[in-house]
Design a protein around this motif. Structure first.
Motif, PDB file in Angstrom:
ATOM      1  N   UNK A  21       0.831  -1.202   0.000  1.00 35.89           N
ATOM      2  CA  UNK A  21       0.000   0.000   0.000  1.00 35.89           C
ATOM      3  C   UNK A  21       0.868   1.257   0.000  1.00 35.89           C
ATOM      4  N   UNK A  22       1.942   1.237   0.779  1.00 35.93           N
ATOM      5  CA  UNK A  22       2.852   2.385   0.806  1.00 35.93           C
ATOM      6  C   UNK A  22       3.473   2.575  -0.578  1.00 35.93           C
ATOM      7  N   UNK A  23       3.689   1.471  -1.291  1.00 38.50           N
ATOM      8  CA  UNK A  23       4.221   1.550  -2.647  1.00 38.50           C
ATOM      9  C   UNK A  23       3.269   2.261  -3.607  1.00 38.50           C
ATOM     10  N   UNK A  24       1.970   2.186  -3.335  1.00 39.82           N
ATOM     11  CA  UNK A  24       0.976   2.910  -4.145  1.00 39.82           C
ATOM     12  C   UNK A  24       0.915   4.387  -3.750  1.00 39.82           C
ATOM     13  N   UNK A  25       1.055   4.665  -2.459  1.00 41.09           N
ATOM     14  CA  UNK A  25       0.922   6.031  -1.953  1.00 41.09           C
ATOM     15  C   UNK A  25       2.185   6.870  -2.150  1.00 41.09           C
ATOM     16  N   UNK A  26       3.336   6.270  -1.889  1.00 41.00           N
ATOM     17  CA  UNK A  26       4.609   7.004  -1.875  1.00 41.00           C
ATOM     18  C   UNK A  26       4.846   7.841  -3.136  1.00 41.00           C
ATOM     19  N   UNK A 115      -6.621   7.213  -6.825  1.00 40.98           N
ATOM     20  CA  UNK A 115      -6.189   6.055  -6.044  1.00 40.98           C
ATOM     21  C   UNK A 115      -7.409   5.329  -5.474  1.00 40.98           C
ATOM     22  N   UNK A 116      -8.394   6.086  -4.995  1.00 39.18           N
ATOM     23  CA  UNK A 116      -9.605   5.485  -4.422  1.00 39.18           C
ATOM     24  C   UNK A 116     -10.386   4.694  -5.463  1.00 39.18           C
ATOM     25  N   UNK A 117     -10.324   5.131  -6.719  1.00 43.00           N
ATOM     26  CA  UNK A 117     -11.007   4.415  -7.796  1.00 43.00           C
ATOM     27  C   UNK A 117     -10.219   3.168  -8.193  1.00 43.00           C
ATOM     28  N   UNK A 118      -8.904   3.330  -8.390  1.00 42.06           N
ATOM     29  CA  UNK A 118      -8.076   2.242  -8.917  1.00 42.06           C
ATOM     30  C   UNK A 118      -7.697   1.210  -7.863  1.00 42.06           C
ATOM     31  N   UNK A 119      -7.570   1.635  -6.608  1.00 42.87           N
ATOM     32  CA  UNK A 119      -7.179   0.734  -5.507  1.00 42.87           C
ATOM     33  C   UNK A 119      -8.084   1.036  -4.310  1.00 42.87           C
ATOM     34  N   UNK A 120      -9.365   0.602  -4.391  1.00 41.24           N
ATOM     35  CA  UNK A 120     -10.347   0.985  -3.370  1.00 41.24           C
ATOM     36  C   UNK A 120      -9.943   0.600  -1.944  1.00 41.24           C
ATOM     37  N   UNK A 121      -9.306  -0.555  -1.758  1.00 36.88           N
ATOM     38  CA  UNK A 121      -8.950  -0.969  -0.399  1.00 36.88           C
ATOM     39  C   UNK A 121      -7.962   0.028   0.220  1.00 36.88           C
ATOM     40  N   UNK A 122      -6.915   0.378  -0.542  1.00 41.80           N
ATOM     41  CA  UNK A 122      -5.928   1.339  -0.046  1.00 41.80           C
ATOM     42  C   UNK A 122      -6.548   2.716   0.090  1.00 41.80           C
ATOM     43  N   UNK A 123      -7.331   3.118  -0.894  1.00 44.72           N
ATOM     44  CA  UNK A 123      -7.991   4.425  -0.843  1.00 44.72           C
ATOM     45  C   UNK A 123      -8.926   4.548   0.346  1.00 44.72           C
ATOM     46  N   UNK A 124      -9.729   3.512   0.592  1.00 51.36           N
ATOM     47  CA  UNK A 124     -10.658   3.539   1.723  1.00 51.36           C
ATOM     48  C   UNK A 124      -9.915   3.546   3.053  1.00 51.36           C
ATOM     49  N   UNK A 126      -6.937   4.842   3.515  1.00 52.72           N
ATOM     50  CA  UNK A 126      -6.376   6.189   3.635  1.00 52.72           C
ATOM     51  C   UNK A 126      -7.450   7.154   4.130  1.00 52.72           C
ATOM     52  N   UNK A 127      -8.649   7.083   3.530  1.00 57.13           N
ATOM     53  CA  UNK A 127      -9.748   7.964   3.923  1.00 57.13           C
ATOM     54  C   UNK A 127     -10.140   7.710   5.382  1.00 57.13           C
ATOM     55  N   UNK A 128     -10.184   6.445   5.782  1.00 58.62           N
ATOM     56  CA  UNK A 128     -10.517   6.118   7.172  1.00 58.62           C
ATOM     57  C   UNK A 128      -9.505   6.671   8.156  1.00 58.62           C
ATOM     58  N   UNK A 129      -8.219   6.518   7.826  1.00 55.38           N
ATOM     59  CA  UNK A 129      -7.165   7.060   8.703  1.00 55.38           C
ATOM     60  C   UNK A 129      -7.255   8.587   8.738  1.00 55.38           C
ATOM     61  N   UNK A 130      -7.490   9.180   7.597  1.00 54.78           N
ATOM     62  CA  UNK A 130      -7.595  10.636   7.538  1.00 54.78           C
ATOM     63  C   UNK A 130      -8.790  11.118   8.367  1.00 54.78           C
ATOM     64  N   UNK A 131      -9.907  10.401   8.309  1.00 52.12           N
ATOM     65  CA  UNK A 131     -11.090  10.759   9.098  1.00 52.12           C
ATOM     66  C   UNK A 131     -10.755  10.778  10.584  1.00 52.12           C
ATOM     67  N   UNK A 132      -9.993   9.801  11.037  1.00 53.30           N
ATOM     68  CA  UNK A 132      -9.612   9.753  12.452  1.00 53.30           C
ATOM     69  C   UNK A 132      -8.745  10.947  12.832  1.00 53.30           C
ATOM     70  N   UNK A 133      -7.791  11.285  11.972  1.00 57.83           N
ATOM     71  CA  UNK A 133      -6.895  12.409  12.257  1.00 57.83           C
ATOM     72  C   UNK A 133      -7.681  13.722  12.248  1.00 57.83           C
ATOM     73  N   UNK A 134      -8.550  13.894  11.246  1.00 55.57           N
ATOM     74  CA  UNK A 134      -9.355  15.115  11.158  1.00 55.57           C
ATOM     75  C   UNK A 134     -10.284  15.209  12.368  1.00 55.57           C
ATOM     76  N   UNK A 135     -10.912  14.096  12.753  1.00 54.46           N
ATOM     77  CA  UNK A 135     -11.835  14.097  13.892  1.00 54.46           C
ATOM     78  C   UNK A 135     -11.112  14.499  15.173  1.00 54.46           C
ATOM     79  N   UNK A 147     -17.927  10.044   6.788  1.00 50.36           N
ATOM     80  CA  UNK A 147     -19.015  10.259   5.829  1.00 50.36           C
ATOM     81  C   UNK A 147     -18.732  11.490   4.970  1.00 50.36           C
ATOM     82  N   UNK A 148     -18.248  12.565   5.597  1.00 46.70           N
ATOM     83  CA  UNK A 148     -17.898  13.790   4.874  1.00 46.70           C
ATOM     84  C   UNK A 148     -16.809  13.509   3.845  1.00 46.70           C
ATOM     85  N   UNK A 149     -15.766  12.786   4.260  1.00 43.91           N
ATOM     86  CA  UNK A 149     -14.656  12.473   3.358  1.00 43.91           C
ATOM     87  C   UNK A 149     -15.122  11.589   2.207  1.00 43.91           C
ATOM     88  N   UNK A 150     -15.894  10.552   2.527  1.00 47.81           N
ATOM     89  CA  UNK A 150     -16.366   9.642   1.483  1.00 47.81           C
ATOM     90  C   UNK A 150     -17.266  10.371   0.489  1.00 47.81           C
TER      91      UNK A 150
END
Length: 160
Positions: A21-26, A115-124, A126-135, A147-150
């Motif tokens: 996953x880091x290989x997709x994000x980096x 990334x969310x379209x092409x690699x949904x598991x990694x994208x989701x 990332x969005x979940x982790x980001x939601x926690x940080x933003x919250x 929900x806002x991020x999605x």
């Protein structure tokens, strides 16, 4: 400038990501350096980039329609800036100005949406982790932020 392989791993945002996953994000993140006084974005600018602060400090400014410009946050290393670009907002809701020499990693919001379209598991993830940080930053409920991020990512994909 090549990013050290473990630079992103120092951000809590990437806790729990596999090496694949880091290989997709980096490759999506690129180094970005700014001197004191550099404006990363103004309130109302098109929301194009999401930033991770490596070193330095960024002041977040908000100007209400009927008031003075306010510094509402000071972003420190390890934190993120510009998440409007990830949630599909058309413009930034505040301004970000470097208060000293600052090193960042930045990524285009559109690249994260792809990334969310092409690699949904990694994208989701990332969005979940980001939601926690933003919250945590907003001191609110992670499911509401998720929900806002999605919704933003879904709407961002349709706005192309």
């Amino acid at each position: 400038c090549i990013m050290p392989r473990d630079l992103l791993k120092q951000f809590p945002l990437f806790d729990g990501f596999s090496e694949d996953q880091m290989g997709l994000l980096r490759p999506l993140f690129v180094p970005y350096e700014c001197h004191a006084g550099t404006v990363l974005f103004e309130q109302g600018d098109p929301a194009a980039y999401f930033y991770l602060l490596v070193s330095g400090e960024v002041a977040i400014h908000f100007k209400p329609e009927d008031g003075e410009d306010l510094v509402i946050a000071r972003i420190k290393p390890g934190e993120m800036i510009g998440w409007s670009a990830v949630i599909g907002r058309r413009s930034y809701t505040s301004a970000a100005i470097c208060t000293e020499f600052t090193e960042l990693q930045r990524v285009r919001g559109a690249d994260l949406q792809n990334l969310c379209v092409e690699h949904p598991e990694t994208g989701n993830q990332f969005v979940g982790r980001m939601a926690n940080v933003v919250a945590q930053r907003l001191e609110c409920n992670p499911p509401q932020v998720l929900q806002l991020l999605e919704n933003g990512l879904r709407n961002g994909r349709h706005n192309k």
